[in-house]
Design a protein around this motif. Structure first.
Motif, mmCIF file in Angstrom:
data_model
loop_
_atom_site.group_PDB
_atom_site.id
_atom_site.type_symbol
_atom_site.label_atom_id
_atom_site.label_comp_id
_atom_site.label_asym_id
_atom_site.label_seq_id
_atom_site.Cartn_x
_atom_site.Cartn_y
_atom_site.Cartn_z
ATOM 1 N N LEU A 157 41.093 57.207 -10.221
ATOM 2 C CA LEU A 157 42.097 57.861 -9.403
ATOM 3 C C LEU A 157 41.857 59.514 -9.050
ATOM 4 C CD1 LEU A 157 44.186 56.997 -7.115
ATOM 5 C CD2 LEU A 157 45.944 57.556 -9.082
ATOM 6 N N VAL A 158 42.045 59.955 -10.153
ATOM 7 C CA VAL A 158 41.968 61.491 -10.184
ATOM 8 C C VAL A 158 40.607 61.944 -10.069
ATOM 9 C CG1 VAL A 158 42.548 63.601 -11.434
ATOM 10 C CG2 VAL A 158 44.127 61.587 -11.444
ATOM 11 N N ASP A 165 50.552 58.393 -3.123
ATOM 12 C CA ASP A 165 51.462 57.754 -3.605
ATOM 13 C C ASP A 165 51.991 58.379 -4.812
ATOM 14 O OD1 ASP A 165 53.453 55.359 -3.496
ATOM 15 O OD2 ASP A 165 52.449 54.303 -5.295
ATOM 16 N N ARG A 166 50.812 58.776 -5.745
ATOM 17 C CA ARG A 166 51.165 59.294 -6.828
ATOM 18 C C ARG A 166 51.731 60.840 -6.621
ATOM 19 N NH1 ARG A 166 47.050 59.422 -11.777
ATOM 20 N NH2 ARG A 166 47.718 57.250 -11.865
ATOM 21 N N ARG A 215 55.443 60.939 -6.026
ATOM 22 C CA ARG A 215 56.243 60.833 -7.307
ATOM 23 C C ARG A 215 56.489 62.200 -8.034
ATOM 24 N NH1 ARG A 215 56.016 56.644 -5.147
ATOM 25 N NH2 ARG A 215 57.731 57.831 -4.028
ATOM 26 N N LEU A 216 55.468 63.013 -8.045
ATOM 27 C CA LEU A 216 55.173 64.046 -8.640
ATOM 28 C C LEU A 216 55.954 65.235 -7.807
ATOM 29 C CD1 LEU A 216 51.338 64.276 -9.784
ATOM 30 C CD2 LEU A 216 53.658 63.930 -11.324
ATOM 31 N N LEU A 217 55.908 65.083 -6.457
ATOM 32 C CA LEU A 217 56.780 66.108 -5.599
ATOM 33 C C LEU A 217 58.177 65.982 -5.791
ATOM 34 C CD1 LEU A 217 54.563 65.816 -2.539
ATOM 35 C CD2 LEU A 217 54.943 67.987 -3.808
ATOM 36 N N LEU A 218 58.674 64.624 -6.015
ATOM 37 C CA LEU A 218 60.087 64.225 -6.263
ATOM 38 C C LEU A 218 60.427 64.850 -7.645
ATOM 39 C CD1 LEU A 218 60.397 60.824 -4.550
ATOM 40 C CD2 LEU A 218 61.113 63.111 -3.678
ATOM 41 N N ALA A 219 59.628 65.114 -8.407
ATOM 42 C CA ALA A 219 60.064 65.446 -9.791
ATOM 43 C C ALA A 219 60.020 67.135 -9.874
ATOM 44 C CB ALA A 219 58.924 65.016 -10.699
ATOM 45 N N GLY A 220 59.700 67.613 -8.759
ATOM 46 C CA GLY A 220 59.674 69.185 -8.527
ATOM 47 C C GLY A 220 58.657 69.828 -8.837
ATOM 48 N N ALA A 240 48.257 68.813 -6.283
ATOM 49 C CA ALA A 240 46.924 68.544 -5.501
ATOM 50 C C ALA A 240 45.738 68.400 -6.618
ATOM 51 C CB ALA A 240 46.446 69.634 -4.326
ATOM 52 N N ALA A 241 46.098 69.191 -7.445
ATOM 53 C CA ALA A 241 44.912 69.168 -8.574
ATOM 54 C C ALA A 241 45.428 68.160 -9.592
ATOM 55 C CB ALA A 241 45.062 70.469 -9.537
ATOM 56 N N ALA A 242 46.510 67.486 -9.640
ATOM 57 C CA ALA A 242 46.660 66.581 -10.607
ATOM 58 C C ALA A 242 46.560 65.098 -9.914
ATOM 59 C CB ALA A 242 48.231 66.739 -10.887
ATOM 60 N N THR A 243 46.357 65.023 -8.685
ATOM 61 C CA THR A 243 45.982 63.628 -8.116
ATOM 62 C C THR A 243 44.871 63.665 -7.483
ATOM 63 O OG1 THR A 243 47.242 64.574 -6.074
ATOM 64 C CG2 THR A 243 48.626 63.221 -7.567
ATOM 65 N N GLY A 244 43.938 64.516 -7.918
ATOM 66 C CA GLY A 244 42.275 64.206 -7.257
ATOM 67 C C GLY A 244 41.887 64.936 -5.967
#
Length: 272
Positions: A181-182, A223-224, A227-232, A239-243
């Motif tokens: 995914l990433v 989708d991932r 979740r990360l944006l909602l976590a702040g 962008a870097a964490a999700t590929g």
């Protein structure tokens, strides 16, 4: 893009070599007066005209390229080209090496270089759209694979084979996309890990899930990212964490799938 600029009065060109196997060059041009002399290419020339029309000679026969036509000019065969309309023409070209189309297709392409096929024309345009955007290599590879398959069907219609379902292969590709995914996945890597013809791999996945492999990958990334944006997390970090290759890449796909930018989504802003 690796190169771009002007090419004489009344001309504008942009050319680059994308990281897509089999693509030697992408060439976009707007010519109002320039006429190509007789010349040859080592690569296949896949041409669409967006405005105006081109008149050219191939193997001592005259041809033309109205906007609804895809033209395929074979390697090593002399041809020229000039505007066929007063305002000149605007074209997009792919130069493809022999790994995409073999020398056995040169003869049929000489006989029928101009193909009236709305589906093929749309797919070639979509491929160019993917090639000008960073991070869309899987989409570009997938689209190019299906374009090559359709071109071969035109040139050798008797060899066309009906598509067959392969749910097991589709499931294995989905699992591989989830695992990668990433870091992402190219079509060449997928076909090496899941031995299958690239076109069959793409069709099997699309037939099983109703979505192309590149669309599935981007949907999972978005989708991932949600979740990360909602976590702040900040959009650039997400962008870097999700590929995604950068924040602009994330924003383009996020807005298309969610309807708002990552920043607005993170802030809890909704459209009214």
């Amino acid at each position: 893009m690796a190169a771009g600029g002007k090419a004489g009065a009344g001309s504008a060109v942009s050319a680059w070599r994308p990281p897509i196997p089999g693509v030697v060059e992408v060439f976009h041009a707007h010519f109002t007066e320039y006429a190509y002399p007789m010349h040859v290419h080592e690569a296949w020339t896949l041409l669409i005209v967006d405005d105006g029309a081109v008149r050219y000679d191939l193997d001592r026969h005259e041809h033309g390229t109205p906007h609804d036509t895809v033209s395929l000019l074979p390697p090593h065969v002399p041809h020229n080209g000039s505007p066929a309309t007063p305002g000149g023409f605007r074209k997009r070209v792919l130069y493809l090496d022999g790994s995409r189309l073999g020398d056995d297709l040169i003869g049929p392409a000489v006989d029928r270089p101009d193909l009236r096929d709305p589906v093929l024309r749309r797919r070639v345009g979509q491929l160019h759209g993917a090639l000008v955007r960073r991070g869309e290599e899987l989409e570009a590879e997938s689209r190019l694979t299906l374009i090559g398959e359709r071109l071969r069907t035109h040139l050798r219609p008797g060899e066309a084979r009906p598509a067959r379902r392969d749910p097991a292969l589709a499931r294995r590709l989905r699992e591989l996309l989830d695992e990668r995914l990433v870091q992402g996945l190219t079509l060449d890597e997928a076909t090496a890990l899941l031995p299958a013809h690239p076109a069959h791999l793409v069709r099997a996945f699309s037939g099983a899930y109703g979505i192309a492999p590149h669309q599935y990958l981007m949907s999972r990334r978005v989708d991932r990212a949600r979740r990360l944006l909602l976590a702040g997390r900040r959009p650039a970090d997400v962008a870097a964490a999700t590929g995604f290759c950068d924040q602009a890449h994330l924003t383009r796909h996020f807005k298309r799938l969610v309807g708002v930018t990552p920043g607005r989504y993170r802030a809890g802003t909704t459209l009214t």
